[in-house]
Design a protein around this motif. Structure first.
Motif, PDB file in Angstrom:
ATOM      1  N   CYS A 105      28.203  82.074  32.086  1.00  0.00           N
ATOM      2  CA  CYS A 105      27.187  82.098  33.141  1.00  0.00           C
ATOM      3  C   CYS A 105      25.774  82.230  32.571  1.00  0.00           C
ATOM      4  CB  CYS A 105      27.492  83.263  34.081  1.00  0.00           C
ATOM      5  SG  CYS A 105      26.174  83.648  35.247  1.00  0.00           S
ATOM      6  N   PRO A 106      24.887  81.275  32.837  1.00  0.00           N
ATOM      7  CA  PRO A 106      23.523  81.340  32.301  1.00  0.00           C
ATOM      8  C   PRO A 106      22.695  82.461  32.923  1.00  0.00           C
ATOM      9  CG  PRO A 106      23.737  79.480  33.806  1.00  0.00           C
ATOM     10  CD  PRO A 106      25.128  80.017  33.599  1.00  0.00           C
ATOM     11  N   ILE A 138      33.697  79.405  35.936  1.00  0.00           N
ATOM     12  CA  ILE A 138      32.962  78.239  35.416  1.00  0.00           C
ATOM     13  C   ILE A 138      33.924  77.278  34.725  1.00  0.00           C
ATOM     14  CG2 ILE A 138      31.215  77.477  33.744  1.00  0.00           C
ATOM     15  CD1 ILE A 138      29.598  79.932  34.443  1.00  0.00           C
ATOM     16  N   ASP A 139      34.903  77.804  34.011  1.00  0.00           N
ATOM     17  CA  ASP A 139      35.947  76.957  33.437  1.00  0.00           C
ATOM     18  C   ASP A 139      36.670  76.173  34.522  1.00  0.00           C
ATOM     19  OD1 ASP A 139      35.482  77.722  30.842  1.00  0.00           O
ATOM     20  OD2 ASP A 139      37.296  78.917  30.617  1.00  0.00           O
ATOM     21  N   ASN A 140      36.994  76.855  35.602  1.00  0.00           N
ATOM     22  CA  ASN A 140      37.737  76.209  36.684  1.00  0.00           C
ATOM     23  C   ASN A 140      36.934  75.056  37.287  1.00  0.00           C
ATOM     24  OD1 ASN A 140      39.636  78.215  36.267  1.00  0.00           O
ATOM     25  ND2 ASN A 140      38.874  79.508  37.921  1.00  0.00           N
ATOM     26  N   GLU A 180      24.398  76.287  26.590  1.00  0.00           N
ATOM     27  CA  GLU A 180      24.130  75.806  27.944  1.00  0.00           C
ATOM     28  C   GLU A 180      25.434  75.857  28.739  1.00  0.00           C
ATOM     29  OE1 GLU A 180      21.238  74.831  29.282  1.00  0.00           O
ATOM     30  OE2 GLU A 180      20.153  75.294  27.438  1.00  0.00           O
ATOM     31  N   GLU A 181      25.311  75.996  30.037  1.00  0.00           N
ATOM     32  CA  GLU A 181      26.505  76.111  30.876  1.00  0.00           C
ATOM     33  C   GLU A 181      27.422  74.895  30.728  1.00  0.00           C
ATOM     34  OE1 GLU A 181      27.681  76.691  35.607  1.00  0.00           O
ATOM     35  OE2 GLU A 181      25.611  76.911  34.943  1.00  0.00           O
ATOM     36  N   THR A 182      26.836  73.728  30.502  1.00  0.00           N
ATOM     37  CA  THR A 182      27.626  72.502  30.386  1.00  0.00           C
ATOM     38  C   THR A 182      28.238  72.321  29.003  1.00  0.00           C
ATOM     39  OG1 THR A 182      25.578  71.297  29.845  1.00  0.00           O
ATOM     40  CG2 THR A 182      26.306  71.269  32.148  1.00  0.00           C
ATOM     41  N   ASP A 183      27.863  73.169  28.059  1.00  0.00           N
ATOM     42  CA  ASP A 183      28.394  73.091  26.695  1.00  0.00           C
ATOM     43  C   ASP A 183      29.511  74.122  26.542  1.00  0.00           C
ATOM     44  OD1 ASP A 183      28.917  72.893  24.022  1.00  0.00           O
ATOM     45  OD2 ASP A 183      26.882  73.333  23.336  1.00  0.00           O
ATOM     46  N   GLY A 232      36.811  89.770  45.616  1.00  0.00           N
ATOM     47  CA  GLY A 232      35.974  89.284  46.710  1.00  0.00           C
ATOM     48  C   GLY A 232      34.573  88.914  46.269  1.00  0.00           C
ATOM     49  N   VAL A 233      34.220  89.188  45.007  1.00  0.00           N
ATOM     50  CA  VAL A 233      32.914  88.805  44.473  1.00  0.00           C
ATOM     51  C   VAL A 233      32.878  87.289  44.292  1.00  0.00           C
ATOM     52  CG1 VAL A 233      31.390  88.983  42.467  1.00  0.00           C
ATOM     53  CG2 VAL A 233      32.522  91.021  43.364  1.00  0.00           C
ATOM     54  N   ARG A 234      31.788  86.660  44.676  1.00  0.00           N
ATOM     55  CA  ARG A 234      31.719  85.205  44.657  1.00  0.00           C
ATOM     56  C   ARG A 234      30.730  84.647  43.639  1.00  0.00           C
ATOM     57  NH1 ARG A 234      35.815  85.687  46.155  1.00  0.00           N
ATOM     58  NH2 ARG A 234      36.785  85.297  48.193  1.00  0.00           N
ATOM     59  N   GLY A 235      29.985  85.511  42.974  1.00  0.00           N
ATOM     60  CA  GLY A 235      29.018  85.008  41.992  1.00  0.00           C
ATOM     61  C   GLY A 235      28.761  86.035  40.908  1.00  0.00           C
ATOM     62  N   THR A 236      28.184  85.563  39.821  1.00  0.00           N
ATOM     63  CA  THR A 236      27.852  86.466  38.706  1.00  0.00           C
ATOM     64  C   THR A 236      26.411  86.200  38.265  1.00  0.00           C
ATOM     65  OG1 THR A 236      28.767  84.867  37.101  1.00  0.00           O
ATOM     66  CG2 THR A 236      30.224  86.629  37.866  1.00  0.00           C
TER      67      THR A 236
END
Length: 271
Positions: A105-106, A138-140, A180-183, A232-236
Protein backbone atom coordinates in the motif's frame (compact mmCIF):
# COMPACT_ATOMS: atom_id res chain seq x y z
CA UNK A 1 6.21 -78.90 -74.41
CA UNK A 2 3.89 -81.70 -73.39
CA UNK A 3 0.36 -81.01 -72.26
CA UNK A 4 1.22 -82.50 -68.86
CA UNK A 5 4.14 -80.09 -68.34
CA UNK A 6 2.00 -77.15 -69.42
CA UNK A 7 -0.66 -78.04 -66.85
CA UNK A 8 1.99 -78.53 -64.16
CA UNK A 9 3.46 -75.13 -64.91
CA UNK A 10 0.06 -73.47 -64.72
CA UNK A 11 -0.65 -75.19 -61.40
CA UNK A 12 2.70 -74.05 -60.03
CA UNK A 13 2.03 -70.50 -61.19
CA UNK A 14 -1.37 -70.53 -59.51
CA UNK A 15 0.24 -71.83 -56.30
CA UNK A 16 2.85 -69.07 -56.37
CA UNK A 17 0.15 -66.48 -56.98
CA UNK A 18 -1.93 -67.86 -54.07
CA UNK A 19 1.09 -67.86 -51.78
CA UNK A 20 1.94 -64.29 -52.79
CA UNK A 21 -1.63 -63.17 -52.09
CA UNK A 22 -1.46 -64.78 -48.65
CA UNK A 23 1.83 -63.05 -47.87
CA UNK A 24 0.43 -59.72 -49.04
CA UNK A 25 -2.71 -60.25 -46.98
CA UNK A 26 -0.61 -60.92 -43.88
CA UNK A 27 1.42 -57.77 -44.54
CA UNK A 28 -1.72 -55.70 -44.96
CA UNK A 29 -3.18 -57.08 -41.72
CA UNK A 30 0.01 -56.36 -39.81
CA UNK A 31 0.12 -52.83 -41.24
CA UNK A 32 -3.49 -52.20 -40.19
CA UNK A 33 -2.72 -53.46 -36.69
CA UNK A 34 0.27 -51.11 -36.43
CA UNK A 35 -1.77 -48.14 -37.65
CA UNK A 36 -4.58 -48.92 -35.22
CA UNK A 37 -2.09 -49.40 -32.39
CA UNK A 38 -0.34 -46.11 -33.12
CA UNK A 39 -3.70 -44.35 -33.38
CA UNK A 40 -4.76 -45.73 -30.01
CA UNK A 41 -1.47 -44.71 -28.42
CA UNK A 42 -1.78 -41.27 -29.99
CA UNK A 43 -5.34 -40.91 -28.78
CA UNK A 44 -4.33 -42.02 -25.30
CA UNK A 45 -1.47 -39.54 -25.37
CA UNK A 46 -3.84 -36.73 -26.32
CA UNK A 47 -6.29 -37.76 -23.61
CA UNK A 48 -3.42 -38.03 -21.13
CA UNK A 49 -2.07 -34.62 -22.06
CA UNK A 50 -5.53 -33.11 -21.84
CA UNK A 51 -6.10 -34.74 -18.46
CA UNK A 52 -2.74 -33.47 -17.22
CA UNK A 53 -3.59 -30.00 -18.45
CA UNK A 54 -6.94 -30.08 -16.66
CA UNK A 55 -5.24 -31.32 -13.51
CA UNK A 56 -2.74 -28.46 -13.69
CA UNK A 57 -5.51 -25.92 -14.20
CA UNK A 58 -7.45 -27.34 -11.27
CA UNK A 59 -4.36 -27.67 -9.09
CA UNK A 60 -4.42 -24.99 -6.35
CA UNK A 61 -1.70 -22.38 -6.47
CA UNK A 62 0.93 -22.28 -3.74
CA UNK A 63 -0.84 -19.42 -1.97
CA UNK A 64 -4.25 -21.08 -2.30
CA UNK A 65 -2.78 -24.23 -0.77
CA UNK A 66 -1.24 -22.13 2.00
CA UNK A 67 -4.60 -20.49 2.63
CA UNK A 68 -6.31 -23.86 3.01
CA UNK A 69 -3.55 -25.46 5.10
CA UNK A 70 -4.84 -27.16 8.24
CA UNK A 71 -1.49 -26.97 10.01
CA UNK A 72 -0.02 -23.49 10.48
CA UNK A 73 3.45 -22.60 11.71
CA UNK A 74 3.08 -19.35 13.62
CA UNK A 75 6.03 -17.09 14.47
CA UNK A 76 7.14 -16.57 18.03
CA UNK A 77 5.70 -13.53 19.80
CA UNK A 78 2.17 -14.20 18.57
CA UNK A 79 -1.00 -15.45 20.22
CA UNK A 80 -4.57 -16.33 19.39
CA UNK A 81 -5.91 -18.73 16.78
CA UNK A 82 -3.19 -19.59 14.25
CA UNK A 83 -0.97 -16.97 15.91
CA UNK A 84 -2.71 -14.14 14.09
CA UNK A 85 -2.79 -11.85 17.14
CA UNK A 86 0.32 -9.69 17.06
CA UNK A 87 0.56 -7.22 19.96
CA UNK A 88 3.81 -5.36 20.59
CA UNK A 89 4.64 -3.02 23.47
CA UNK A 90 5.06 -2.81 27.21
CA UNK A 91 2.67 -4.87 29.29
CA UNK A 92 2.04 -1.80 31.46
CA UNK A 93 0.51 0.11 28.54
CA UNK A 94 -3.23 0.28 29.13
CA UNK A 95 -4.35 1.07 25.59
CA UNK A 96 -3.73 -0.67 22.28
CA UNK A 97 -3.54 0.99 18.88
CA UNK A 98 -4.79 -1.33 16.14
CA UNK A 99 -2.86 -0.81 12.92
CA UNK A 100 -4.17 -2.30 9.65
CA UNK A 101 -1.71 -2.24 6.74
CA UNK A 102 -0.98 -3.87 3.38
CA UNK A 103 2.74 -4.10 2.60
CA UNK A 104 2.24 -2.90 -1.00
CA UNK A 105 0.00 0.00 0.00
CA UNK A 106 1.53 3.35 -1.07
CA UNK A 107 -0.52 5.31 1.48
CA UNK A 108 0.73 2.98 4.21
CA UNK A 109 4.26 3.76 3.02
CA UNK A 110 3.56 7.49 3.31
CA UNK A 111 2.12 6.96 6.80
CA UNK A 112 5.14 4.92 7.94
CA UNK A 113 7.66 7.34 6.42
CA UNK A 114 5.94 10.29 8.11
CA UNK A 115 4.59 8.91 11.39
CA UNK A 116 6.22 5.52 11.84
CA UNK A 117 9.05 6.85 13.98
CA UNK A 118 6.56 8.62 16.26
CA UNK A 119 4.62 5.38 16.74
CA UNK A 120 7.83 3.52 17.60
CA UNK A 121 8.83 6.14 20.19
CA UNK A 122 5.36 6.06 21.75
CA UNK A 123 5.46 2.25 22.00
CA UNK A 124 8.96 2.34 23.52
CA UNK A 125 7.75 4.95 26.03
CA UNK A 126 4.82 2.73 27.02
CA UNK A 127 2.13 5.15 25.85
CA UNK A 128 0.27 2.29 24.18
CA UNK A 129 0.80 -1.09 22.59
CA UNK A 130 0.19 -1.73 18.89
CA UNK A 131 -1.79 -4.59 17.44
CA UNK A 132 -0.75 -5.27 13.86
CA UNK A 133 -3.14 -6.75 11.30
CA UNK A 134 -1.67 -7.44 7.85
CA UNK A 135 -3.68 -7.39 4.63
CA UNK A 136 -3.08 -8.73 1.10
CA UNK A 137 -5.96 -7.18 -0.84
CA UNK A 138 -3.65 -5.40 -3.31
CA UNK A 139 -2.41 -8.80 -4.46
CA UNK A 140 -6.00 -9.92 -4.92
CA UNK A 141 -6.75 -6.89 -7.07
CA UNK A 142 -3.64 -7.24 -9.23
CA UNK A 143 -3.16 -11.03 -9.22
CA UNK A 144 0.13 -10.45 -7.43
CA UNK A 145 2.14 -12.09 -4.67
CA UNK A 146 4.11 -9.26 -3.04
CA UNK A 147 1.71 -8.44 -0.21
CA UNK A 148 1.51 -12.10 0.79
CA UNK A 149 5.25 -12.70 0.47
CA UNK A 150 6.16 -9.58 2.44
CA UNK A 151 3.66 -10.51 5.16
CA UNK A 152 5.28 -13.95 5.40
CA UNK A 153 8.71 -12.27 5.66
CA UNK A 154 7.35 -10.05 8.43
CA UNK A 155 6.39 -13.25 10.20
CA UNK A 156 9.99 -14.42 9.87
CA UNK A 157 11.16 -11.13 11.37
CA UNK A 158 8.64 -11.40 14.21
CA UNK A 159 10.00 -14.87 14.92
CA UNK A 160 13.37 -13.18 15.59
CA UNK A 161 11.94 -10.49 17.90
CA UNK A 162 9.20 -7.85 18.11
CA UNK A 163 11.85 -5.17 17.64
CA UNK A 164 13.11 -6.85 14.47
CA UNK A 165 9.51 -6.96 13.23
CA UNK A 166 8.97 -3.23 13.77
CA UNK A 167 12.31 -2.27 12.25
CA UNK A 168 11.77 -4.54 9.24
CA UNK A 169 8.25 -3.21 8.67
CA UNK A 170 9.65 0.31 8.77
CA UNK A 171 12.34 -0.66 6.23
CA UNK A 172 9.79 -2.27 3.88
CA UNK A 173 7.84 1.00 3.79
CA UNK A 174 10.90 3.24 3.48
CA UNK A 175 11.33 5.54 0.50
CA UNK A 176 14.47 3.60 -0.39
CA UNK A 177 12.86 0.19 -0.69
CA UNK A 178 9.10 0.53 -1.11
CA UNK A 179 8.11 -0.07 -4.77
CA UNK A 180 5.31 1.50 -6.74
CA UNK A 181 1.98 -0.18 -6.12
CA UNK A 182 2.00 -1.60 -9.66
CA UNK A 183 5.49 -3.09 -9.19
CA UNK A 184 5.13 -6.48 -7.49
CA UNK A 185 8.72 -6.37 -6.28
CA UNK A 186 8.04 -7.88 -2.87
CA UNK A 187 7.26 -11.23 -4.52
CA UNK A 188 11.03 -11.80 -4.85
CA UNK A 189 12.62 -13.38 -1.78
CA UNK A 190 16.02 -11.97 -2.72
CA UNK A 191 14.65 -8.41 -2.57
CA UNK A 192 13.02 -9.00 0.82
CA UNK A 193 16.31 -10.37 2.15
CA UNK A 194 18.18 -7.39 0.72
CA UNK A 195 15.88 -5.04 2.65
CA UNK A 196 16.37 -7.14 5.79
CA UNK A 197 20.11 -6.55 5.58
CA UNK A 198 19.39 -2.93 6.52
CA UNK A 199 18.05 -4.14 9.89
CA UNK A 200 20.72 -5.00 12.47
CA UNK A 201 18.88 -8.00 13.93
CA UNK A 202 18.25 -9.47 10.48
CA UNK A 203 21.46 -8.65 8.62
CA UNK A 204 23.10 -11.91 7.58
CA UNK A 205 20.61 -13.80 9.75
CA UNK A 206 20.63 -17.26 8.13
CA UNK A 207 17.61 -18.53 10.08
CA UNK A 208 15.55 -15.53 8.96
CA UNK A 209 16.73 -15.92 5.37
CA UNK A 210 15.86 -19.61 5.34
CA UNK A 211 12.38 -18.90 6.67
CA UNK A 212 11.82 -16.36 3.90
CA UNK A 213 13.12 -18.66 1.15
CA UNK A 214 11.29 -21.72 2.50
CA UNK A 215 8.04 -19.83 2.98
CA UNK A 216 7.89 -21.04 6.59
CA UNK A 217 5.20 -18.50 7.48
CA UNK A 218 3.24 -18.48 4.21
CA UNK A 219 0.24 -20.23 5.77
CA UNK A 220 0.41 -17.90 8.75
CA UNK A 221 0.40 -14.91 6.40
CA UNK A 222 -2.75 -16.21 4.71
CA UNK A 223 -4.45 -16.72 8.08
CA UNK A 224 -3.47 -13.19 9.06
CA UNK A 225 -4.91 -11.91 5.78
CA UNK A 226 -8.14 -13.78 6.52
CA UNK A 227 -8.26 -12.10 9.93
CA UNK A 228 -8.03 -8.72 8.18
CA UNK A 229 -10.86 -9.70 5.83
CA UNK A 230 -13.05 -10.61 8.82
CA UNK A 231 -12.28 -7.34 10.62
CA UNK A 232 -14.61 -5.28 8.46
CA UNK A 233 -11.83 -2.80 7.65
CA UNK A 234 -11.99 -1.81 3.98
CA UNK A 235 -8.84 0.25 3.46
CA UNK A 236 -5.30 0.79 4.67
CA UNK A 237 -3.85 2.34 6.65
CA UNK A 238 -6.59 2.18 9.25
CA UNK A 239 -5.96 3.03 12.90
CA UNK A 240 -8.31 2.07 15.73
CA UNK A 241 -8.32 2.38 19.49
CA UNK A 242 -11.11 1.07 21.73
CA UNK A 243 -13.01 0.14 18.58
CA UNK A 244 -13.02 3.72 17.28
CA UNK A 245 -11.27 4.75 14.06
CA UNK A 246 -8.61 7.46 14.37
CA UNK A 247 -8.87 10.09 11.62
CA UNK A 248 -7.17 13.32 10.64
CA UNK A 249 -10.11 15.29 12.07
CA UNK A 250 -11.11 16.60 8.66
CA UNK A 251 -12.18 13.41 6.88
CA UNK A 252 -12.54 9.68 7.42
CA UNK A 253 -8.92 9.16 6.45
CA UNK A 254 -6.14 8.18 8.83
CA UNK A 255 -3.95 11.04 10.12
CA UNK A 256 -1.06 11.58 7.74
CA UNK A 257 0.95 14.23 9.58
CA UNK A 258 2.64 13.98 12.97
CA UNK A 259 0.52 16.84 14.28
CA UNK A 260 -2.77 15.24 13.22
CA UNK A 261 -1.64 11.88 14.57
CA UNK A 262 -0.65 13.32 17.95
CA UNK A 263 -3.98 15.10 18.21
CA UNK A 264 -5.91 11.93 17.36
CA UNK A 265 -3.87 9.64 19.63
CA UNK A 266 -4.04 12.05 22.57
CA UNK A 267 -7.83 12.17 22.31
CA UNK A 268 -8.02 8.38 21.98
CA UNK A 269 -5.83 7.81 25.03
CA UNK A 270 -8.11 10.04 27.09
CA UNK A 271 -11.27 8.41 25.80
Amino acid sequence: MSKRNSQANKAAARERLRAERERQAKKDKARRQIVVGVSIVGALAVVGAASWGVMQLNKPSHWEAAKDAKSVTAPKNTSGENGTTVVIGKSTAKKTLELYEDSRCPICATFEQTIGETVHKDVDAGKYKIKYVGATFIDNASNGEGSKNALSALGAALNVSPEAFLDYKYALYSAKYHPEETDDKFKDDAYLIKIADSVDALKGNKAFQKDVEDGTYDSWAMKMSAAFDKSGVRGTPTLKMDGKTLTDGKSENAPMTVADFNTAITAALKG
